[in-house]
Write a protein that holds these residues in place. Structure first.
Motif, PDB file in Angstrom:
ATOM      1  N   ASN A  22      -7.759  53.525  48.299  1.00 20.91           N
ATOM      2  CA  ASN A  22      -7.840  52.631  47.144  1.00 20.91           C
ATOM      3  C   ASN A  22      -6.866  51.463  47.202  1.00 20.91           C
ATOM      4  N   VAL A  23      -6.067  51.374  48.259  1.00 19.97           N
ATOM      5  CA  VAL A  23      -5.162  50.224  48.304  1.00 19.97           C
ATOM      6  C   VAL A  23      -5.982  48.959  48.550  1.00 19.97           C
ATOM      7  N   THR A  24      -5.416  47.825  48.125  1.00 14.65           N
ATOM      8  CA  THR A  24      -6.184  46.571  48.144  1.00 14.65           C
ATOM      9  C   THR A  24      -6.759  46.249  49.508  1.00 14.65           C
ATOM     10  N   ASP A  25      -5.989  46.545  50.548  1.00 12.53           N
ATOM     11  CA  ASP A  25      -6.350  46.054  51.870  1.00 12.53           C
ATOM     12  C   ASP A  25      -5.405  46.785  52.832  1.00 12.53           C
ATOM     13  N   ALA A  26      -5.895  47.134  54.011  1.00 13.66           N
ATOM     14  CA  ALA A  26      -5.042  47.893  54.935  1.00 13.66           C
ATOM     15  C   ALA A  26      -3.820  47.100  55.397  1.00 13.66           C
ATOM     16  N   ARG A  27      -3.810  45.802  55.211  1.00 12.78           N
ATOM     17  CA  ARG A  27      -2.594  45.048  55.551  1.00 12.78           C
ATOM     18  C   ARG A  27      -1.415  45.513  54.697  1.00 12.78           C
ATOM     19  N   TYR A  28      -1.743  45.939  53.465  1.00 17.44           N
ATOM     20  CA  TYR A  28      -0.691  46.408  52.554  1.00 17.44           C
ATOM     21  C   TYR A  28       0.166  47.508  53.180  1.00 17.44           C
ATOM     22  N   LEU A  29      -0.463  48.375  53.976  1.00 18.80           N
ATOM     23  CA  LEU A  29       0.256  49.519  54.549  1.00 18.80           C
ATOM     24  C   LEU A  29       1.497  49.085  55.317  1.00 18.80           C
ATOM     25  N   ASN A  30       1.449  47.881  55.848  1.00 21.57           N
ATOM     26  CA  ASN A  30       2.594  47.416  56.632  1.00 21.57           C
ATOM     27  C   ASN A  30       3.830  47.169  55.770  1.00 21.57           C
ATOM     28  N   ALA A  31       3.589  46.860  54.490  1.00 24.04           N
ATOM     29  CA  ALA A  31       4.729  46.699  53.580  1.00 24.04           C
ATOM     30  C   ALA A  31       5.438  48.036  53.406  1.00 24.04           C
ATOM     31  N   ILE A  32       4.657  49.128  53.325  1.00 23.52           N
ATOM     32  CA  ILE A  32       5.344  50.404  53.120  1.00 23.52           C
ATOM     33  C   ILE A  32       5.871  51.008  54.426  1.00 23.52           C
ATOM     34  N   LYS A  33       5.330  50.553  55.557  1.00 25.76           N
ATOM     35  CA  LYS A  33       5.990  50.929  56.817  1.00 25.76           C
ATOM     36  C   LYS A  33       7.397  50.337  56.827  1.00 25.76           C
ATOM     37  N   LEU A  34       7.483  49.104  56.391  1.00 25.27           N
ATOM     38  CA  LEU A  34       8.791  48.438  56.309  1.00 25.27           C
ATOM     39  C   LEU A  34       9.719  49.206  55.369  1.00 25.27           C
ATOM     40  N   PHE A  35       9.163  49.684  54.277  1.00 18.12           N
ATOM     41  CA  PHE A  35       9.970  50.451  53.313  1.00 18.12           C
ATOM     42  C   PHE A  35      10.462  51.755  53.948  1.00 18.12           C
ATOM     43  N   LEU A  36       9.543  52.475  54.587  1.00 20.92           N
ATOM     44  CA  LEU A  36       9.902  53.777  55.155  1.00 20.92           C
ATOM     45  C   LEU A  36      10.937  53.637  56.269  1.00 20.92           C
ATOM     46  N   THR A  37      10.768  52.636  57.116  1.00 18.25           N
ATOM     47  CA  THR A  37      11.699  52.516  58.235  1.00 18.25           C
ATOM     48  C   THR A  37      12.992  51.814  57.825  1.00 18.25           C
ATOM     49  N   GLY A  38      12.893  50.856  56.907  1.00 18.08           N
ATOM     50  CA  GLY A  38      14.061  50.029  56.604  1.00 18.08           C
ATOM     51  C   GLY A  38      14.830  50.458  55.372  1.00 18.08           C
ATOM     52  N   ILE A  39      14.179  51.090  54.408  1.00 16.20           N
ATOM     53  CA  ILE A  39      14.841  51.370  53.136  1.00 16.20           C
ATOM     54  C   ILE A  39      15.145  52.860  52.940  1.00 16.20           C
ATOM     55  N   SER A  40      14.163  53.717  53.190  1.00 16.72           N
ATOM     56  CA  SER A  40      14.393  55.149  52.913  1.00 16.72           C
ATOM     57  C   SER A  40      15.615  55.704  53.652  1.00 16.72           C
ATOM     58  N   PRO A  41      15.819  55.342  54.922  1.00 14.33           N
ATOM     59  CA  PRO A  41      17.027  55.849  55.588  1.00 14.33           C
ATOM     60  C   PRO A  41      18.319  55.366  54.915  1.00 14.33           C
ATOM     61  N   LEU A  42      18.239  54.235  54.223  1.00 17.98           N
ATOM     62  CA  LEU A  42      19.432  53.751  53.518  1.00 17.98           C
ATOM     63  C   LEU A  42      19.743  54.646  52.320  1.00 17.98           C
ATOM     64  N   GLU A  43      18.702  55.224  51.737  1.00 22.68           N
ATOM     65  CA  GLU A  43      18.931  56.154  50.633  1.00 22.68           C
ATOM     66  C   GLU A  43      19.751  57.339  51.151  1.00 22.68           C
ATOM     67  N   TYR A  44      19.372  57.774  52.337  1.00 20.62           N
ATOM     68  CA  TYR A  44      20.111  58.893  52.921  1.00 20.62           C
ATOM     69  C   TYR A  44      21.564  58.497  53.218  1.00 20.62           C
ATOM     70  N   MET A  45      21.739  57.285  53.744  1.00 23.37           N
ATOM     71  CA  MET A  45      23.102  56.818  54.017  1.00 23.37           C
ATOM     72  C   MET A  45      23.892  56.666  52.712  1.00 23.37           C
ATOM     73  N   ALA A  46      23.198  56.273  51.647  1.00 26.75           N
ATOM     74  CA  ALA A  46      23.882  56.151  50.358  1.00 26.75           C
ATOM     75  C   ALA A  46      24.338  57.536  49.894  1.00 26.75           C
TER      76      ALA A  46
END
Lengths: 518, 119
Positions: free
Chosen positions: A90-114
Motif C-alpha cells: 500500500n505504499v505510494t510507490d516502491a521508490r519510497y522504500l529507499n527512504a526507510i532503507k536510509l532510516f534503518l541503516t542511518g538512524i536506527s543504529p544511532l538509537e542504539y548508540m544513544a
C-alpha cells in the motif's frame, strides 16, 4: 532503610517517587567520590550542588515498565496486522522504500548508540536525579532501536538493501557520517554527551529528524513506520524535557560553565545539522508524496522554534549557535547537493536512486525558486537525458571527504553556490581538509581526536576495505567490486538506479496480483 | 587544548603517509563543474609525472562531462590550496612540490558547465 511495610497504606506518588529515585542513593564511606565518578572533572564543568537538579519527569521504574509494555503491545499488534495484510503493497510507490532503507541503516543504529551513551552518562553522574533520568532515556533508546528494527524487518522479507544494516554501519562510505557523529558524542565526556545528544540533538534538532520520517511514512502509506514513530513520541517529549533541564542545570551551577557549554552548542548544532543533510535529501527527493520541503521544515522547526529557545537561554549568557547565517543561505542548496551525490555514487550504495519526474522537478522549482532552476535543474535534466541514451552517470572515482563530518566535500562557499568550499589546516606536519568553517573550527578545538577519523575513502586507498584474503595485486583486480563485497552490498540488486531494479519489478508484480485478477 | 581526556592521549593520524603503500593522496577539483559533486581523492605515486596525471588519470575521473573534451590545457589556470600555482607537466608530482594530502584545482576559462550553470 526503615520503611514500614505493615502500615497497609499505599505510598503516594510523590513519596513513591522519592523513595525509588533519590531515596536509593547513598553517600560512599570507604571510597573517594572522585574514584567512583572519575569523569566529573576533566571537561572543566563545575557542579556545586547536585540536589539543585529538578527532575524533569516524575516516573519510577515500575510505572515505566507498565506504561511502556502497554504501548508496545499496541505497537506490535499494529505491526503484525500490517505485515499480515501485506501492508507494504500500500505504499505510494516502491521508490519510497529507499527512504526507510536510509532510516534503518542511518538512524536506527544511532538509537542504539544513544542507549549506550545515556547509560554511560548516567553511570558517570554523582547526582541521583540525572542518573535516573539518563537510565530511563537509555532504556527508551534501546526500545526505539528494537521497535524500529522489528517494524522494518517486514520489508526485509520482500525488498533488497535491508539485510545487513549493522554490518554496513561500520563500513559503508556514507554511513560513516551518522556513525562518526555518534562516535564523537559517546567518546566525549558525560557533560558534553548530554549537551550534544540530550540538548542539541534531542531538543534542538529532533523534530527535523522524526517529523519528516514519520509524516513521510503517514503520507506514503507506510503504517508500520508511522506507528513506531507515534509510539516513540511520548518518549521524545520526555527526552526534550531532559535536554532542556540538563543545560539549564549546568549553566546555573557556575558561570565558568557558560563558555564551555556555548562551544559545545556551536559544535553539536553544526554537526547535527550536517547529519540532517541526509534528511533534507530524503524529504526533497525520496518521498513520492512530499510533506514539505527541507527548506520549509528548517524554517518551521529550527528558525522559528529554535529562535524562541535561544531567546530564552540568553539570560544564562548563551547566544544562538555559530554559522546560522551560512545555514540560512544553504537551506536552498544542501538537499540538491546531497541527492546529486547519491545519484552519481549510486553504484556504491545500498539503496536506489533515480531521476526525478517532471512533476517532481516542477515541485522543486516551486519550493526553491531562488536556486533550483538556476543551479540544479540543468544537472538533473542532463543526467536524465544521458540515462535515456543508456549512459546513466555512475561516478567511479572516489570523492574527497571532510575530516570532521565525513561527508564528501560537496558543500559550497557561504554565499556562492557555484564554488566548492575548501578549508584546510596544517597540524603537526599533516594537512587536514574541511567542508566548512564549522567543521574546521571543530577540528581545531580537538585535533588529536579528529586526526584519527576513519575516513572511508582514505581507508579504501589504504587497502583496509576489502574482504579478508583479498589480493589487490592480482591482474584485473576490481577494487570497487571488492569494496561492495566488503560492505555486503549485492551488486545489481541493492545498488544502481531504481529504474530496472528488482524492487521496482517485484513491487509492480505483487501489487498487480493484489489489485487485479490477472 | 588538543583534546579533552582523562589521561595522556597521543595517537597517530589515521591517514599518515606510510599507510598508503608508497602512494600519496592528491585531491583534485574542477572549478565551475559541480556535476562532480566533490573534488576527487586520488592515491598516486609521488614519482608520477604531472603530465601523466593529466593525460591518464583525469580523463577517467572527469571525462564524463561534455566540457572535458573541450579543455585547452595550455589555458588552464591551476591552484594549490586555493593559491595560483603553475605545475610543470614534465616533472613528477613530488618535484612539483605536491605533498601527501595536497589539494589542487583547475579552472577552464570559457567552460562553465551544463548551460552555464556551473554543473
Amino acid at each position: 532503610m526503615d520503611m514500614k511495610a505493615t502500615s497497609g497504606k499505599k505510598l503516594g506518588l510523590k513519596e513513591k517517587y522519592r523513595h525509588m529515585t533519590r531515596g536509593l542513593d547513598w553517600e560512599p564511606s570507604y571510597q573517594k567520590k572522585e574514584d567512583i565518578y572519575p569523569y566529573m572533572a576533566y571537561e572543566g564543568i563545575k557542579i556545586h550542588d547536585w540536589d539543585k537538579w529538578e527532575d524533569p519527569f516524575r516516573l519510577t521504574m515500575d510505572s515505566y515498565w507498565k506504561y511502556q509494555a502497554e504501548k508496545e503491545r499496541k505497537l506490535y499488534a499494529i505491526i503484525d496486522a500490517y505485515a499480515q495484510n501485506n501492508g507494504h503493497l500500500n505504499v505510494t510507490d516502491a521508490r519510497y522504500l529507499n527512504a526507510i532503507k536510509l532510516f534503518l541503516t542511518g538512524i536506527s543504529p544511532l538509537e542504539y548508540m544513544a542507549h549506550r551513551g545515556f547509560a554511560h552518562a548516567g553511570r558517570a553522574f554523582p547526582g541521583a536525579g540525572p542518573r535516573v533520568a539518563c537510565l530511563m532515556q537509555s532504556l527508551d533508546e534501546i526500545r526505539h532501536a528494537q521497535t524500529q528494527i522489528h517494524a522494518l524487518s517486514n520489508y526485509n522479507k520482500h525488498y533488497n538493501g535491508f539485510h545487513d544494516f549493522s554490518h554496513m554501519l561500520q563500513r559503508v562510505w556514507y554511513l560513516s557520517v551518522p556513525r562518526s557523529f555518534f562516535d564523537d558524542a559517546v567518546t566525549a565526556g558525560p557533560f558534553e554527551f548530554m549537551v550534544a545528544i540530550g540538548f542539541s540533538f534531542e531538543y534542538v534538532l529532533t523534530n527535523l529528524l522524526f517529523v519528516p520520517f514519520v509524516s513521510g511514512a503517514a503520507y506514503n502509506g507506510d503504517m508500520g513506520t508511522m506507528t513506531f514513530g507515534f509510539s516513540a513520541q511520548s518518549d521524545e517529549a520526555r527526552h526534550m524535557t531532559l535536554g532542556l533541564e540538563i543545560i539549564k542545570f549546568i549553566l546555573e551551577q557556575d558561570p565558568d560553565n557558560v563558555p564551555i557549554v556555548q562551544r559545545w552548542i556551536d559544535k553539536w548544532t553544526w554537526r547535527g545539522y550536517r547529519v540532517l543533510t541526509l534528511v533534507g535529501m530524503m524529504m526533497d527527493y525520496m518521498l513520492p508524496k512530499r510533506i514539505m520541503s527541507w527548506k520549509e521544515a528548517w524554517e518551521v522547526y529550527f528558525e522559528q522554534n529554535g529562535g524562541a529557545l535561544f531567546k530564552d537561554l540568553a539570560r544564562y549568557g548563551i547566544r544562538p549557535p555559530k554559522w546560522l547565517d551560512q545555514i540560512a543561505f544553504d537551506k536552498d542548496h544542501i538537499s540538491h547537493q546531497a541527492w546529486a551525490t547519491f545519484y552519481q555514487y549510486g553504484a556504491a550504495s545500498d539503496f536506489h536512486t533515480w531521476s526525478p519526474t517532471d512533476d517532481e522537478l516542477d515541485w522543486l522549482s516551486k519550493k526553491y525558486p531562488d536556486s533550483f532552476d538556476k543551479y540544479y535543474r540543468p544537472r538533473l535534466e542532463h543526467w536524465r537525458e544521458q540515462a535515456k541514451q543508456g549512459k546513466r552517470f555512475y561516478n567511479t572515482t572516489l570523492p574527497q571527504l571532510c575530516q570532521v563530518c565525513q561527508i564528501p566535500m560537496i558543500f559550497t562557499e557561504p554565499g556562492d553556490p557555484t564554488k566548492t568550499c575548501y578549508r584546510e589546516v596544517d597540524y603537526l606536519g599533516e594537512k587536514f581538509h574541511f567542508c566548512s568553517d564549522g567543521c574546521k573550527e571543530i577540528f581545531e578545538n580537538e585535533p588529536e581526536k579528529f586526526k584519527q577519523a576513519w575516513l572511508p575513502v582514505n581507508q579504501i586507498y589504504q587497502g583496509n576495505c576489502f574482504p579478508d584474503g583479498t589480493d589487490p595485486t592480482v591482474e584485473d583486480f576490481e577494487p570497487l567490486a571488492k569494496v561492495l563485497e566488503y560492505y555486503h552490498v549485492n551488486f545489481g540488486r541493492d545498488n544502481l538506479d531504481f529504474e530496472g531494479s528488482e524492487d521496482q519489478k517485484n513491487f509492480a508484480a505483487w501489487r498487480g496480483m493484489a489489485t487485479t485478477n490477472e | 587544548m588538543a583534546v579533552a581526556a582523562v589521561k595522556d592521549y597521543r595517537f597517530d593520524s589515521a591517514d599518515r603517509l606510510e599507510n598508503f603503500h608508497g602512494n600519496q593522496l592528491l585531491f583534485v577539483g574542477w572549478e565551475d563543474h559541480l556535476m562532480f559533486c566533490a573534488p576527487f581523492a586520488l592515491a598516486l605515486p609521488p614519482s608520477m609525472r604531472f603530465g601523466e596525471l593529466v593525460d591518464t588519470t583525469l580523463p577517467g575521473a572527469f571525462g564524463y562531462h561534455p566540457d572535458f573534451a573541450r579543455i585547452d590545457w595550455s589555458a588552464v589556470q591551476w591552484f594549490k590550496s586555493g593559491q595560483p600555482w603553475q605545475p610543470d607537466f614534465g616533472r613528477s608530482l613530488a618535484d612539483n612540490g605536491l605533498r601527501h594530502k595536497d589539494v589542487i584545482r583547475f579552472r577552464t576559462p570559457g567552460l562553465t558547465g551544463i548551460d552555464g550553470s556551473c554543473s
